[in-house]
Design an enzyme around this catalytic site. Sequence first.
Site, PDB file in Angstrom:
ATOM      1  N   CYS A 137       0.843  -1.200   0.000  1.00 24.00           N
ATOM      2  CA  CYS A 137       0.000   0.000   0.000  1.00 24.00           C
ATOM      3  C   CYS A 137       0.875   1.244   0.000  1.00 24.00           C
ATOM      4  O   CYS A 137       1.821   1.350   0.775  1.00 24.00           O
ATOM      5  CB  CYS A 137      -0.912  -0.011   1.234  1.00 24.00           C
ATOM      6  SG  CYS A 137      -2.168   1.279   1.191  1.00 24.00           S
ATOM      7  N   TYR A 165      -1.832   4.459  -5.047  1.00 23.05           N
ATOM      8  CA  TYR A 165      -2.515   5.663  -5.536  1.00 23.05           C
ATOM      9  C   TYR A 165      -1.497   6.645  -6.092  1.00 23.05           C
ATOM     10  O   TYR A 165      -0.298   6.492  -5.860  1.00 23.05           O
ATOM     11  CB  TYR A 165      -3.295   6.321  -4.400  1.00 23.05           C
ATOM     12  CG  TYR A 165      -2.632   6.222  -3.051  1.00 23.05           C
ATOM     13  CD1 TYR A 165      -1.640   7.127  -2.675  1.00 23.05           C
ATOM     14  CD2 TYR A 165      -2.968   5.184  -2.164  1.00 23.05           C
ATOM     15  CE1 TYR A 165      -1.025   7.030  -1.442  1.00 23.05           C
ATOM     16  CE2 TYR A 165      -2.360   5.082  -0.927  1.00 23.05           C
ATOM     17  CZ  TYR A 165      -1.376   6.001  -0.558  1.00 23.05           C
ATOM     18  OH  TYR A 165      -0.770   5.892   0.657  1.00 23.05           O
TER      19      TYR A 165
END
Length: 409
Positions: A367, A409
């Site tokens: 992540c 992201y």
Amino acid sequence: MSGSAPTIEVLRQHLIDPEICIRCNTCEETCPSHAITHDLRNYVVDADKCNFCNDCISPCPTGAIDSWRQVDKAKRYTLVEQLAWDSLPPQTEVDAGTPAEMPKEIARITSVATAGQGGVAFPPWSAAHPYVNIYSIQKPAIATVSGNFRLTAGDASSDIRHIVLDFGGTALPVLEGQTIGVQPPGLDPSGKPHHVRLYSVASPREGERPRYNNLSLTVKRVTEDHAGTPVVGVASNYLCDLKKGDQVKVVGPYGTTFLMPNHPGSSLLMVCTGTGSAPMRAMTERRRRRIALKEGGELMLFFGARLEGELPYFGPLMKLPNDFIDINFAFSRVPGQPKHYVQDRIRERSADVARLLADESCYVYICGLKGMEQGIDEAFRDACRENGKDWGAVLPNLRAQGRYHVETY
Ligand code: A2P
């Protein structure tokens, strides 16, 4: 009156429900035919590019992507029309001609659901059942801020905060790895309400403080985009400026696959940068609170940041016992020292990494920055090669067993 009406071709048009969509960009990133695009407000599907592969359907956290209308193919909704919608148009009567796209599309849905490959991700077999979509933009949960603490050092370039939200008497069950959405108050430049932004929950399922019905988020104040151009992140600045007692509109929770295993003996291999540490903190804290149960399994963490002072949770992480978690920091901007990225540390620990990747009870979580995905993939490949294993064979196995989870992201 002459003959029969001309036959029209019916299209089952793929659309995105703007009322449910939380603009997380997952669909656009997933779509292999680049049919999905967006502007400042809406995510839309280009009917001329969508080939009904359905790769986008299961990753969507809200189900907004699973929206369809039967239309006359010649009058399909254009991108311009979709971009102006605040809600989906009603299904209108279509004089049925030949539903040319339908059989092909239905066949594909069936094959995706059964393939267990490609776009379909699975949770660990022992993950707890997640609740999703309990609160929507129309009916959000209202949380009260009970804490907002700066995690980065006073002189750090980034302002990363640990924000605690209290839900009082409102039930909002979340599991480690799930996300919630926050809707900033006010209107965007076009005069419409701001859309929702997603944040990973940083606390374990029993709450930031057990039995207090609260949860925490790790939020970085966005002051520039990935290219370094100054921008003011609407939601992140709103959240970082919150004061104790302020109220926040929350939607969700979301996420059905980035979840931790619950069986004794299961191990976690975690790789993160910056605020990508939120789900890792949640999972680590869940395990820490259960240390006394001696359930076994290993925790190995690779964590990248510019400097010590920029790394969220540095202090608490340093206090965890070495026999509980194997922590590997990678600092990239220490004056006078070479740049280190998480993938460099993975290579340095290749024997242990390869052993864990091949261990059926080990689950991998990645992540943080999108840019690190490729570097980590190459580092895992190298670690496997050096230790007599083939990453090309290991990765599909990890995915099929719900043991490989990526959120970037
Ligand atoms: P860098 O110093 O090169 O920016 P950020 O602080 O921007 O959230 O980044 C967190 C950490 O991730 C930083 O150390 C940053 O290094 C590092 N990073 C940037 N790009 C990559 C990449 N492609 N792979 C791994 N780490 C990266």
